[in-house]
Write a protein that holds these residues in place. Structure first.
Motif, PDB file in Angstrom:
ATOM      1  N   PRO A  38       0.827  -1.217   0.000  1.00  0.00           N
ATOM      2  CA  PRO A  38       0.000   0.000   0.000  1.00  0.00           C
ATOM      3  C   PRO A  38       0.857   1.260   0.000  1.00  0.00           C
TER       4      PRO A  38
ATOM      5  N   ILE B  24      -9.596  -2.854  -4.905  1.00  0.00           N
ATOM      6  CA  ILE B  24      -8.729  -3.961  -5.289  1.00  0.00           C
ATOM      7  C   ILE B  24      -8.332  -4.681  -3.996  1.00  0.00           C
ATOM      8  N   ASP B  25      -8.323  -5.999  -4.017  1.00  0.00           N
ATOM      9  CA  ASP B  25      -8.014  -6.752  -2.803  1.00  0.00           C
ATOM     10  C   ASP B  25      -6.502  -6.763  -2.527  1.00  0.00           C
ATOM     11  N   TYR B  26      -6.173  -7.024  -1.286  1.00  0.00           N
ATOM     12  CA  TYR B  26      -4.782  -7.202  -0.869  1.00  0.00           C
ATOM     13  C   TYR B  26      -4.570  -8.627  -0.384  1.00  0.00           C
ATOM     14  N   GLU B  27      -3.331  -9.072  -0.491  1.00  0.00           N
ATOM     15  CA  GLU B  27      -2.965 -10.386   0.022  1.00  0.00           C
ATOM     16  C   GLU B  27      -2.060 -10.191   1.232  1.00  0.00           C
ATOM     17  N   PHE B  28      -2.343 -10.955   2.297  1.00  0.00           N
ATOM     18  CA  PHE B  28      -1.510 -10.926   3.494  1.00  0.00           C
ATOM     19  C   PHE B  28      -0.353 -11.902   3.306  1.00  0.00           C
TER      20      PHE B  28
ATOM     21  N   ARG C 143       4.163 -12.633   4.281  1.00  0.00           N
ATOM     22  CA  ARG C 143       5.202 -12.387   5.291  1.00  0.00           C
ATOM     23  C   ARG C 143       6.556 -12.261   4.603  1.00  0.00           C
TER      24      ARG C 143
ATOM     25  N   GLU D 288      -7.979   3.295  -3.402  1.00  0.00           N
ATOM     26  CA  GLU D 288      -6.621   3.607  -2.954  1.00  0.00           C
ATOM     27  C   GLU D 288      -6.040   4.798  -3.712  1.00  0.00           C
TER      28      GLU D 288
ATOM     29  N   ASP E 281       9.638 -12.969   8.738  1.00  0.00           N
ATOM     30  CA  ASP E 281       8.312 -13.417   9.188  1.00  0.00           C
ATOM     31  C   ASP E 281       7.404 -12.259   9.595  1.00  0.00           C
ATOM     32  N   ARG E 282       7.743 -11.045   9.175  1.00  0.00           N
ATOM     33  CA  ARG E 282       6.880  -9.899   9.492  1.00  0.00           C
ATOM     34  C   ARG E 282       5.800  -9.743   8.427  1.00  0.00           C
ATOM     35  N   PRO E 283       4.607  -9.295   8.834  1.00  0.00           N
ATOM     36  CA  PRO E 283       3.510  -9.190   7.868  1.00  0.00           C
ATOM     37  C   PRO E 283       3.757  -8.116   6.811  1.00  0.00           C
ATOM     38  N   VAL E 284       3.370  -8.418   5.590  1.00  0.00           N
ATOM     39  CA  VAL E 284       3.475  -7.491   4.461  1.00  0.00           C
ATOM     40  C   VAL E 284       2.191  -7.634   3.651  1.00  0.00           C
ATOM     41  N   LEU E 285       1.581  -6.527   3.294  1.00  0.00           N
ATOM     42  CA  LEU E 285       0.421  -6.569   2.393  1.00  0.00           C
ATOM     43  C   LEU E 285       0.884  -6.343   0.969  1.00  0.00           C
TER      44      LEU E 285
END
Lengths: 311, 311
Positions: free
Chosen positions: B111, B186-190, B192, B164, B196-200
């Motif tokens: 984003p 538009i969709d996002y995907e979760f 890592r 967005e 191992d940290r989250p990233v969109l």
């Protein structure tokens, strides 16, 4: 304005947790206002979720009224299982079918009618402890919301519960506007009345996925478009949201409420996720550097005064 | 505070339209603050949509950079049609396929990266008139936003454009926060990262329907949960939203911007809906009691001063 003022966070006992919260609040003074964003889970984080979810109490109440209004009708298995309190039968049917049957009770309602039903229920319903359901909110968390607001934070509620259910109470209980509530969504249908005027009718179709786990993060992005630097939760369904807050640059805080107070509230452990992992969420939080709030140790009061609507 | 103060709505010429707006503003003083809600379409309502949508300009710019970075690659038919300006070829391919191909250009972006690309483009891009694209906003509408805000209205943008894309500019151009922008999603995907940290990551999958027509009303309900008493638009895609505002009890206002000013902006007619009806939207509005704003007659100035960011 300093968080060390004893009037601020008055129900938080002195100690490492209160220090971590006030250190974060002070550090956030340097964060641009647009980035001062705090998102809170609701059930078990802002208010009590035991012995049953408040929303489930509302559903069961609506179900009882439905059955009373239709006494001769054959009730589906989902309803008889729920009304008899037969947890084994409820489990056998499965939460998905139970949820769909309950959502069907509100099929065709306008948004205004659904909201009115929630508010009517909340005005009089009580917790098994005798406390009005509208005051099972946690006093220390309300104080934290107040302090964040004083510091120009944008506050949102990111809940696994129904979006419309929580919106019906969020302004009154938390002073959070409807557009800052993200939950599990039921779709609406656009229709027209006899005068050709638009009318929205509630369906029983869920929009997207239940708002738990990674979906909390993708839904934050799509529905709110802002990233939290503070996230608070109490269960495995909040894990990804708390990690999302902690992975920002600059000051951040992940608060995990540990329900360890059998005397004043309930004592229970949440696991990291209901499906795959069985690691207690408090262990996950310790590993990931979260601030773990012991209700028994860190809170001087648990519940809000019984007659204090927020506005 | 009275709307008849000449400093207020200074670019609105005296007449029936200005009177209708100020009468609504005065009547809304008696509406509870929580119900003071105003939602605005963006393209053609808050800023200029001719000769092309600003978002399409942004997409074409991104496409040019993509092709420059990948000069030897075979470009798909969607891209060659767009880059050659061959409108017949674009029409033959169809907007859905064109849109999907363009959305694919941003596949995998975070984003933050997408927002940064929009802001970089908006900082320097110009309209064919030579005016910076960031100042093709309409001065009278900015004055209306300011006056509504002074009167404690909650202001949202309900756009057919990309959520967005509009969020990347809404705070700067309109002082509207991201959570109050509802558009086509538009969709996002979760995912890592290696730590191992989250990233969109942005996908190219649209969530739900394009935000036009009846979808504007259902999306207002599901994403914002509040009903407008003022709605403003300029095309058939805004019809249901304007009807939704007008069908409330109490004071309401539906503003339809009529692009009838060939000299200072553009002159074009919008029909009620792109698919079924062919009734001009201004005729629909007249029949339904909307306030129809003639740019030529009712606005003393059209565009915002060129160097006036909102904040």
């Amino acid at each position: 304005m300093s968080a060390t003022n004893p009037e601020v966070l008055a129900s938080w006992r002195p100690g490492a947790v209160r220090d971590a919260v006030t250190a974060f609040l002070d550090a956030a003074q340097d964060v641009p206002v647009v980035d001062r964003v705090a998102f809170f889970d609701n059930d078990g984080t802002l208010w009590c979720e035991r012995p049953s979810y408040v929303q489930l109490d509302f559903f069961i109440d609506a179900l009882r009224r439905h059955v009373a209004d239709n006494p001769s009708a054959d009730q589906p298995a989902e309803f008889t299982a729920l009304l008899s309190g037969d947890n084994a039968a409820v489990a056998a049917i499965g939460l998905e079918r139970i949820g769909a049957a309950l959502a069907g009770l509100f099929n065709g309602l306008t948004p205004q009618d659904f909201t009115a039903q929630v508010r009517t229920f909340m005005a009089t319903a009580t917790h098994p402890s005798g406390r009005p359901l509208r005051s099972v909110t946690y006093q220390p968390m309300l104080e934290l919301l107040d302090e964040l607001r004083r510091r120009d934070f944008t506050i949102g509620i990111v809940t696994g519960g129904g979006t419309e259910f929580v919106r019906a109470i969020s302004d009154d209980l938390y002073a959070v506007a409807a557009e800052l509530v993200v939950g599990t969504l039921i779709d609406y249908e656009f229709t027209r009345d006899e005068q050709d005027r638009p009318v929205l009718r509630r369906t029983s179709t869920m929009l997207g996925h239940a708002n738990e786990g990674p979906a909390k993060v993708t839904n934050i992005q799509t529905q709110l478009g802002r990233r939290p630097i503070l996230a608070a939760g109490n269960s495995g369904g909040d894990r990804e949201m708390l990690e999302w807050a902690m992975a920002t640059e600059g000051p951040s805080l992940a608060l995990l409420i540990d329900h360890d107070d059998a005397e004043r509230e309930y004592q229970y452990a949440s696991t990291a996720a209901s499906f795959a992992e069985i690691e207690p969420i408090t262990d996950v939080g310790t590993r990931l550097g979260w601030t773990i709030v012991s209700m028994a140790r860190d809170w001087d009061a648990v519940f809000a005064p019984q007659s204090s609507p927020r506005k």
